[in-house]
Enzyme design. Structure first.
Site, PDB file in Angstrom:
ATOM      1  N   HIS A   1       0.865  -1.227  -0.090  1.00 25.98           N
ATOM      2  CA  HIS A   1      -0.053  -0.022   0.155  1.00 25.98           C
ATOM      3  C   HIS A   1       1.015   1.341  -0.011  1.00 25.98           C
ATOM      4  O   HIS A   1       1.922   1.218   0.554  1.00 25.98           O
ATOM      5  CB  HIS A   1      -0.905  -0.030   1.226  1.00 25.98           C
ATOM      6  CG  HIS A   1      -2.008   0.779   1.274  1.00 25.98           C
ATOM      7  ND1 HIS A   1      -1.622   2.150   1.633  1.00 25.98           N
ATOM      8  CD2 HIS A   1      -3.345   0.874   0.916  1.00 25.98           C
ATOM      9  CE1 HIS A   1      -2.869   3.025   1.436  1.00 25.98           C
ATOM     10  NE2 HIS A   1      -3.929   2.117   0.977  1.00 25.98           N
TER      11      HIS A   1
ATOM     12  N   CYS B   1      -3.171   2.951  -4.267  1.00 28.87           N
ATOM     13  CA  CYS B   1      -4.116   3.836  -3.702  1.00 28.87           C
ATOM     14  C   CYS B   1      -4.197   5.066  -4.231  1.00 28.87           C
ATOM     15  O   CYS B   1      -3.390   5.999  -3.924  1.00 28.87           O
ATOM     16  CB  CYS B   1      -3.923   3.683  -2.140  1.00 28.87           C
ATOM     17  SG  CYS B   1      -5.226   4.686  -1.446  1.00 28.87           S
TER      18      CYS B   1
ATOM     19  N   HIS C   1      -7.360   0.923  -4.851  1.00 27.50           N
ATOM     20  CA  HIS C   1      -8.213   1.368  -4.081  1.00 27.50           C
ATOM     21  C   HIS C   1      -8.490   2.837  -4.712  1.00 27.50           C
ATOM     22  O   HIS C   1      -7.474   3.485  -5.012  1.00 27.50           O
ATOM     23  CB  HIS C   1      -7.359   2.016  -2.888  1.00 27.50           C
ATOM     24  CG  HIS C   1      -7.140   0.813  -1.869  1.00 27.50           C
ATOM     25  ND1 HIS C   1      -6.377   0.877  -0.737  1.00 27.50           N
ATOM     26  CD2 HIS C   1      -7.687  -0.577  -1.822  1.00 27.50           C
ATOM     27  CE1 HIS C   1      -6.585  -0.189   0.049  1.00 27.50           C
ATOM     28  NE2 HIS C   1      -7.003  -0.915  -0.833  1.00 27.50           N
TER      29      HIS C   1
ATOM     30  N   ASP D   1     -13.042   3.575  -2.072  1.00 31.05           N
ATOM     31  CA  ASP D   1     -12.320   3.490  -0.798  1.00 31.05           C
ATOM     32  C   ASP D   1     -12.918   4.648   0.077  1.00 31.05           C
ATOM     33  O   ASP D   1     -14.184   4.762  -0.231  1.00 31.05           O
ATOM     34  CB  ASP D   1     -10.700   3.990  -0.985  1.00 31.05           C
ATOM     35  CG  ASP D   1      -9.981   3.633  -0.007  1.00 31.05           C
ATOM     36  OD1 ASP D   1     -10.240   3.073   1.145  1.00 31.05           O
ATOM     37  OD2 ASP D   1      -8.547   3.738  -0.282  1.00 31.05           O
ATOM     38  N   HIS D   2     -12.271   5.185   1.335  1.00 32.94           N
ATOM     39  CA  HIS D   2     -12.984   5.802   2.145  1.00 32.94           C
ATOM     40  C   HIS D   2     -14.532   6.644   1.649  1.00 32.94           C
ATOM     41  O   HIS D   2     -14.221   7.247   0.557  1.00 32.94           O
ATOM     42  CB  HIS D   2     -12.148   7.166   2.648  1.00 32.94           C
ATOM     43  CG  HIS D   2     -10.976   6.200   3.292  1.00 32.94           C
ATOM     44  ND1 HIS D   2     -10.040   6.808   3.525  1.00 32.94           N
ATOM     45  CD2 HIS D   2     -10.671   5.170   3.702  1.00 32.94           C
ATOM     46  CE1 HIS D   2      -8.815   6.132   4.093  1.00 32.94           C
ATOM     47  NE2 HIS D   2      -9.265   5.138   4.018  1.00 32.94           N
TER      48      HIS D   2
ATOM     49  N   TYR E   1     -15.826   4.141   6.294  1.00 33.33           N
ATOM     50  CA  TYR E   1     -16.099   2.811   5.825  1.00 33.33           C
ATOM     51  C   TYR E   1     -17.673   2.528   6.120  1.00 33.33           C
ATOM     52  O   TYR E   1     -18.002   1.124   6.346  1.00 33.33           O
ATOM     53  CB  TYR E   1     -15.234   1.588   6.711  1.00 33.33           C
ATOM     54  CG  TYR E   1     -13.915   1.620   6.068  1.00 33.33           C
ATOM     55  CD1 TYR E   1     -13.844   0.963   4.965  1.00 33.33           C
ATOM     56  CD2 TYR E   1     -12.883   2.322   6.769  1.00 33.33           C
ATOM     57  CE1 TYR E   1     -12.605   0.990   4.074  1.00 33.33           C
ATOM     58  CE2 TYR E   1     -11.623   2.265   5.802  1.00 33.33           C
ATOM     59  CZ  TYR E   1     -11.587   1.621   4.658  1.00 33.33           C
ATOM     60  OH  TYR E   1     -10.064   1.711   4.084  1.00 33.33           O
TER      61      TYR E   1
HETATM   62  C1  DNO Z   1      -7.113   2.906   5.048  1.00 36.30           C
HETATM   63  C2  DNO Z   1      -6.391   1.851   4.512  1.00 36.30           C
HETATM   64  C3  DNO Z   1      -5.113   1.247   5.072  1.00 36.30           C
HETATM   65  C4  DNO Z   1      -4.750   0.074   4.271  1.00 36.30           C
HETATM   66  C5  DNO Z   1      -3.371  -0.552   5.221  1.00 36.30           C
HETATM   67  C6  DNO Z   1      -2.864  -1.848   4.090  1.00 36.30           C
HETATM   68  O1  DNO Z   1      -8.467   2.757   5.085  1.00 36.30           O
HETATM   69  O2  DNO Z   1      -6.195   1.843   2.865  1.00 36.30           O
HETATM   70  O3  DNO Z   1      -5.282   1.091   6.511  1.00 36.30           O
HETATM   71  O4  DNO Z   1      -5.630  -0.979   4.759  1.00 36.30           O
HETATM   72  O5  DNO Z   1      -2.457   0.700   4.999  1.00 36.30           O
HETATM   73  O6  DNO Z   1      -1.894  -2.377   5.084  1.00 36.30           O
END
Ligand code: DNO
Length: 359
Positions: A208, A246, A273, A318-319, A332
């Site tokens: 990530h 991401c 992501h 993602d978020h 989430y």
């Molecule tokens: C946040 C996520 C991170 C991710 C970790 C992977 O929302 O994208 O917490 O899961 O960094 O290990």
């Protein structure tokens, strides 16, 4: 085309159910984890099997694990790291025995992603996660949790688990001698040790991006942009050494040209992501809806770049913003991530059709 998924934190913990996820059009898989496992612990086969059965009973599949966390001992290169690596390798074998072939992880020092606010109000009255360097500079890392607790809706943010925060001083002490170069070497050491297993069992590792992409609390960060990613890919050239691309994390710095970074990683992106952020000024950003016009990223160009390099792995929105009164772990909830998934699927369908019509 990519496979749309949603992150799910497990039945004991997540406010979102598998039944709800199953009803999001185009989502047939989840990205999940054994919640409560500490970094360095072994994942037993029967625990993995039970998780898999829960997911399958709802008509979904596990597309990958996020995360099998890497211990601080491995990150700082402590003498016990070899034992932790051995357990990590066993976990990878156990995952593969249950048909799981994708593992997301990060190599961030002490904290995982960092934010200064978990419920920043947007003009539409939704709330989002936000980051302001001036505010972070005023936070003593030991008080981090106290500062944020009131906003977490009772959830614990990844990387900020209370058992870690009670030993925050020790953790900072552990990282005292660790700089950019040694953190990089420790990542390479870890990857070289696990790659033979990954290759033999077909498990793809997806590193990530650091979030934000600069040093926080004086701790080194090594996964910040194209140069870092190329260095890591070259140091361990196995195709099983790959990336979780991401977009939100990369977008914390507008210097990151995300479509170009995606193109530079052809064959090495194993998981995506995809989310949007609004860049406010250097060191200040807030998350937004996935839609291009709500933030600073061009989501069409991003999906197009993934398509151009033939990326066919799992992607997740993602978020999300907190909307419609939902109470969930910040970032989430169900509603805004479901909206995000539909928007991204729409972009994908349009790109596919344009291509097949030769446009
Ligand atoms: C946040 C996520 C991170 C991710 C970790 C992977 O929302 O994208 O917490 O899961 O960094 O290990």
């Amino acid at each position: 085309m990519m496979k749309m998924s949603l992150r799910w934190y497990g039945k004991e913990y997540d406010s979102v159910t598998l039944e709800q996820i199953r009803q999001i059009p185009g989502v047939e898989g989840v990205i999940t984890t054994l919640y409560g496992k500490q970094a360095g612990q072994l994942w037993q086969k029967d625990e993995i099997r039970a998780l898999k059965q829960d997911v399958q009973q709802s008509g979904l599949s596990i597309y990958g694990i996020e995360s099998v966390n890497v211990s601080d001992e491995i990150k700082v290169g402590a003498p016990q790291r070899d034992q932790d690596i051995e357990r990590y390798i066993e976990t990878l074998k156990n995952l593969s025995a249950e048909g799981i072939d994708l593992v997301c992880y990060n190599f961030m020092s002490v904290f995982d992603w960092t934010r200064s606010e978990l419920a920043k109000r947007r003009p539409d009255n939704s709330t989002v996660l936000a980051y302001d360097q001036d505010k972070v500079d005023k936070i003593n890392p030991e008080d981090m949790f106290a500062n944020l607790e009131s906003d977490t809706n009772g959830y614990v943010m990844p990387g900020w688990e209370p058992e870690r925060l009670t030993r925050i001083r020790d953790l900072f002490e552990m990282y005292r001698e660790v700089d950019h170069a040694s953190l990089f070497d420790n990542l390479v050491y870890f990857l070289k040790a696990i790659m033979p297993t990954c290759e033999r069992y077909g498990v793809k590792m997806a590193l990530h991006i650091d979030d934000p992409v600069w040093s926080v609390f004086g701790l080194p960060r090594i996964v910040k942009g194209q140069q870092d990613l190329q260095a890591i890919m070259q140091a361990v050239p196995s195709p099983y050494n790959g990336v979780t691309l991401c977009t939100g994390s990369l977008s914390s710095s507008p210097d990151n040209d995300i479509p170009q970074i995606i193109r530079s990683l052809e064959g090495r992106i194993h998981f995506a992501h995809v989310r949007n952020t609004e860049h406010v000024k250097p060191g200040v950003f807030q998350e937004s809806a996935h839609l291009s016009s709500d933030g600073s990223l061009d989501m069409y160009e991003i999906i197009k770049a993934f398509d151009d390099i033939g990326f066919e792995g799992p992607v997740r929105p993602d978020h999300g913003r907190a909307i419609w009164g939902e109470v969930a772990m910040p970032g989430y909830g169900l509603y805004d991530r479901a909206l995000g998934s539909q928007y991204l699927l729409g972009l994908m369908e349009a790109i596919e059709k344009q291509k097949s019509r030769g446009q």
